[in-house]
Design an enzyme around this catalytic site. Sequence first.
Site, short mmCIF file in Angstrom:
data_model
loop_
_atom_site.label_atom_id
_atom_site.label_comp_id
_atom_site.label_asym_id
_atom_site.label_seq_id
_atom_site.Cartn_x
_atom_site.Cartn_y
_atom_site.Cartn_z
N ASP A 154 0.87 -1.18 0.00
CA ASP A 154 0.00 0.00 0.00
C ASP A 154 0.91 1.23 0.00
O ASP A 154 2.13 1.11 -0.18
CB ASP A 154 -0.98 -0.04 1.19
CG ASP A 154 -0.29 0.14 2.54
OD1 ASP A 154 0.96 0.22 2.58
OD2 ASP A 154 -1.00 0.19 3.57
N CYS A 211 3.05 -3.31 4.07
CA CYS A 211 2.24 -2.15 4.46
C CYS A 211 2.98 -1.48 5.62
O CYS A 211 4.18 -1.73 5.80
CB CYS A 211 0.80 -2.54 4.78
SG CYS A 211 0.59 -3.70 6.13
N THR A 213 2.71 -1.83 8.94
CA THR A 213 3.14 -2.80 9.96
C THR A 213 3.30 -4.22 9.41
O THR A 213 3.84 -5.09 10.10
CB THR A 213 2.08 -2.88 11.08
OG1 THR A 213 0.83 -3.26 10.46
CG2 THR A 213 1.91 -1.54 11.78
N HIS A 244 10.11 -24.05 8.17
CA HIS A 244 9.17 -24.77 9.05
C HIS A 244 7.72 -24.67 8.59
O HIS A 244 6.95 -25.61 8.77
CB HIS A 244 9.26 -24.22 10.48
CG HIS A 244 10.55 -24.58 11.15
ND1 HIS A 244 10.78 -24.36 12.49
CD2 HIS A 244 11.69 -25.14 10.67
CE1 HIS A 244 12.02 -24.77 12.80
NE2 HIS A 244 12.58 -25.24 11.71
N ARG A 255 7.17 0.41 8.55
CA ARG A 255 7.40 1.30 9.69
C ARG A 255 8.18 0.60 10.81
O ARG A 255 8.53 1.21 11.81
CB ARG A 255 6.06 1.82 10.23
CG ARG A 255 5.38 2.76 9.24
CD ARG A 255 4.01 3.23 9.72
NE ARG A 255 3.41 4.09 8.71
CZ ARG A 255 2.11 4.13 8.44
NH1 ARG A 255 1.26 3.36 9.11
NH2 ARG A 255 1.65 4.92 7.50
N HIS A 279 7.73 -31.19 9.94
CA HIS A 279 6.93 -29.99 9.67
C HIS A 279 5.82 -30.24 8.65
O HIS A 279 4.86 -29.50 8.57
CB HIS A 279 7.84 -28.85 9.16
CG HIS A 279 8.94 -28.54 10.11
ND1 HIS A 279 8.72 -27.97 11.34
CD2 HIS A 279 10.28 -28.76 10.04
CE1 HIS A 279 9.87 -27.83 11.99
NE2 HIS A 279 10.83 -28.30 11.20
C1 RB5 Z 1 -1.83 2.57 6.63
O1 RB5 Z 1 -1.74 3.76 7.34
C2 RB5 Z 1 -1.61 1.39 7.56
O2 RB5 Z 1 -2.72 1.18 8.36
C3 RB5 Z 1 -1.29 0.14 6.77
O3 RB5 Z 1 -0.18 0.37 5.97
C4 RB5 Z 1 -0.90 -1.11 7.56
O4 RB5 Z 1 0.01 -0.84 8.58
C5 RB5 Z 1 -1.99 -1.99 8.00
O5 RB5 Z 1 -1.80 -3.02 8.63
#
Ligand code: RB5
Length: 291
Positions: A154, A211, A213, A244, A255, A279
Site C-alpha cells: 500500500d 504495508c 506494519t 518450518h 514502519r 513440519h
Molecule cells: C496505513 O496507514 C496502515 O494502516 C497500513 O499500511 C498497515 O500498517 C496496515 O496493517
Amino acid sequence: MRVVFVCSGNTCRSPLAAAILRSTEPQAEVSSAGLAAYDGSPAAEAARAVARERGLELRDHRAQNLRPELLEGAICLTMTRLHQDEVRRRFPEAEGRVFSLGAYAGEPDEDIEDPVGQGEGRYRETADRIIALLRLAKERHGWLYLQAVGLGSDHAGFPLKRELLAALRQEAVPTTDFGTDSPASCDYPDFAQAVGTAVATGEVGAGVLICGTGIGMSISANKVQGVRAALVHEGLGAELARRHNDANVLCLGARLTGPELAREATLRFLRQSFDGGRHRARVDKIRGLER
Ligand code: RB5
C-alpha cells in the site's frame, strides 16, 4: 512457468537453450525468439547436429522475432547482456523479468557469444555452457527456479517496495510488481488479494507484501486459499517461515523493519526451502483448516 530465451537470429543459441530446458523441465512452457530474426528460418545445421548428439531435436524449429505476447508472464533469459539491455529497452512492460542467462545463473559477466561460422566444436562448447549455466541457475534459485516473485504494497509500503524491487533485480530474481504505483493513500487488502491470488494460482512462485506494519497485509493475504503468509521483522524469522511453515508469502512492515533488514529477510525467505519432515504433517493440518 513460462520461459523465453532470446538471441539475435533465433537459429542457434536460443533454440538450443530452449531444447535443453524443455528436456530437463518438461512442465515449463519454453519458447525462443530473436531480436533480429528472419521469421521462419530453420535452425542452423551445426546447432541441429549438436542438439542431435544430446538427444534433442531442432528439425521443426522456425525462427521468430520477439513479440510482447511471448513475454507475457514469462521469464526472459537472453544470451548476452546486450540482448538483455535491448529487450528491457524495447519491452519495458517486461521490467523485472529480463536477465542475461549469465546474470540469472550468478555469473553476471558471462555472455553466450554467437558461434555462427565457427565450426561444430564451437557449437558444442555453446551447448555445454548453456547446460552449465542452467544448472547453476537451478542451484541458485532453488524452489523459485524459473518463477517470478510478486510484490505488492500500500502507500505506507511503497518506498520500501521500490527498494526491494531494485535489490531483487541486482540479485537477478525475477519480479512482477502488482502495485501500488504511488504514495497516494490506498487500501492494503486490494494488493494482498492480487498477490495472494497470483501465488495461489501459480502465476508467481512466491509473494512479498508490505504495508505500514505488515499486519493488514498478513491478515488479508491469509484469507486467500492456498496462501501461507508470514509476518516477519528480520532474517531468521523469514528463513524459518520457509523452512518450518512452507510460507509462500512474506509480509513486512515498512514502519518497523528498515530497508537493509527487509532486504536480508526477503533474500533469506526466497533462498530457503521447506524442511519437510516433522513440519510436513503440521503444514498439512493448516491446509486442513482451509477445507
Ligand atoms: C496505513 O496507514 C496502515 O494502516 C497500513 O499500511 C498497515 O500498517 C496496515 O496493517
